[in-house]
Design a protein around this motif. Sequence first.
Motif, PDB file in Angstrom:
ATOM      1  N   LEU A  90      -2.759   2.482  54.999  1.00 54.01           N
ATOM      2  CA  LEU A  90      -2.113   1.775  53.887  1.00 54.01           C
ATOM      3  C   LEU A  90      -0.749   1.039  54.470  1.00 54.01           C
ATOM      4  O   LEU A  90      -0.431   0.105  53.819  1.00 54.01           O
ATOM      5  N   GLN A 109       0.022  -2.625  53.517  1.00 50.40           N
ATOM      6  CA  GLN A 109       1.374  -2.778  52.997  1.00 50.40           C
ATOM      7  C   GLN A 109       1.955  -3.936  53.889  1.00 50.40           C
ATOM      8  O   GLN A 109       2.890  -5.040  52.894  1.00 50.40           O
ATOM      9  N   LEU A 134      -0.468   0.991  46.254  1.00 51.21           N
ATOM     10  CA  LEU A 134      -0.969   1.856  47.420  1.00 51.21           C
ATOM     11  C   LEU A 134      -1.494   3.189  46.707  1.00 51.21           C
ATOM     12  O   LEU A 134      -0.350   3.883  46.115  1.00 51.21           O
TER      13      LEU A 134
END
Length: 246
Positions: free
Chosen positions: A58, A62, A70
Amino acid sequence: MAAGNRVVQYYDATAEHYDGLHSIEKNPEHSRAMELGWPLLGRVGSVLDVGSGTGRSLRWLQERYPGVALHGVEPSAALLDIARRNLPDADLRQGIGERLPYADNSIDVVIATAIMHHADDPPKIISEMFRVARNGILISDHNNYAFGGALAKRLRMGLRLCGLLGAANYVRNGFKTQGYSEGDGWWYPYSLLDNYAQIATLAESTFIFPTRRPTIGLGNLIFSQGHLAIVATKPVVLGRTSAAMR
């Protein structure tokens, strides 16, 4: 002790060392899978990482796609605590891949990196990923048929075709269903290719690609690629709209 509980206990006990052992830099196969696979998934407004650990995948997403919402599901409370510190704005929940705490078609893309070879029931996790995903799924994991020398590869495949590979692995692992290593904990001898038919049946389009350099000898995909990724897109359903396009 159930195998799944044993895996969770290992990660609870080693959580503080997880990123050192499993960083994107030390395991570039998964970032390669996301790098190659993400453009195949269309416009993405939300992503769910199944077995999100400390949030490594994640965090990678990002940095490159800052507008994506997320989400993560992780059974280990200790890993989840670290992930929440790393990703304070993400929706991170304790749970298991076999029962994802999300509604049908509620997340654009569902991913799983390096969890299937730890899972008791990969087909159930894959079914859940498809249920929750709106656009498609991405899985990055082992191909056990490419490990070892040429004779070991042939023998492993022969046992698989005869339906004896599970029994052979059970004996080889000391009459245990799982193997163990200090760096990876409890694992199953697993190939993502074993779940290919299920994935392709559920998908509209399926893409499979290697994420490591090939090994030498027995030059086909099955025997030369120890790590693979699969991207599968779902059939378009009238009335179902991506969150990114609302």
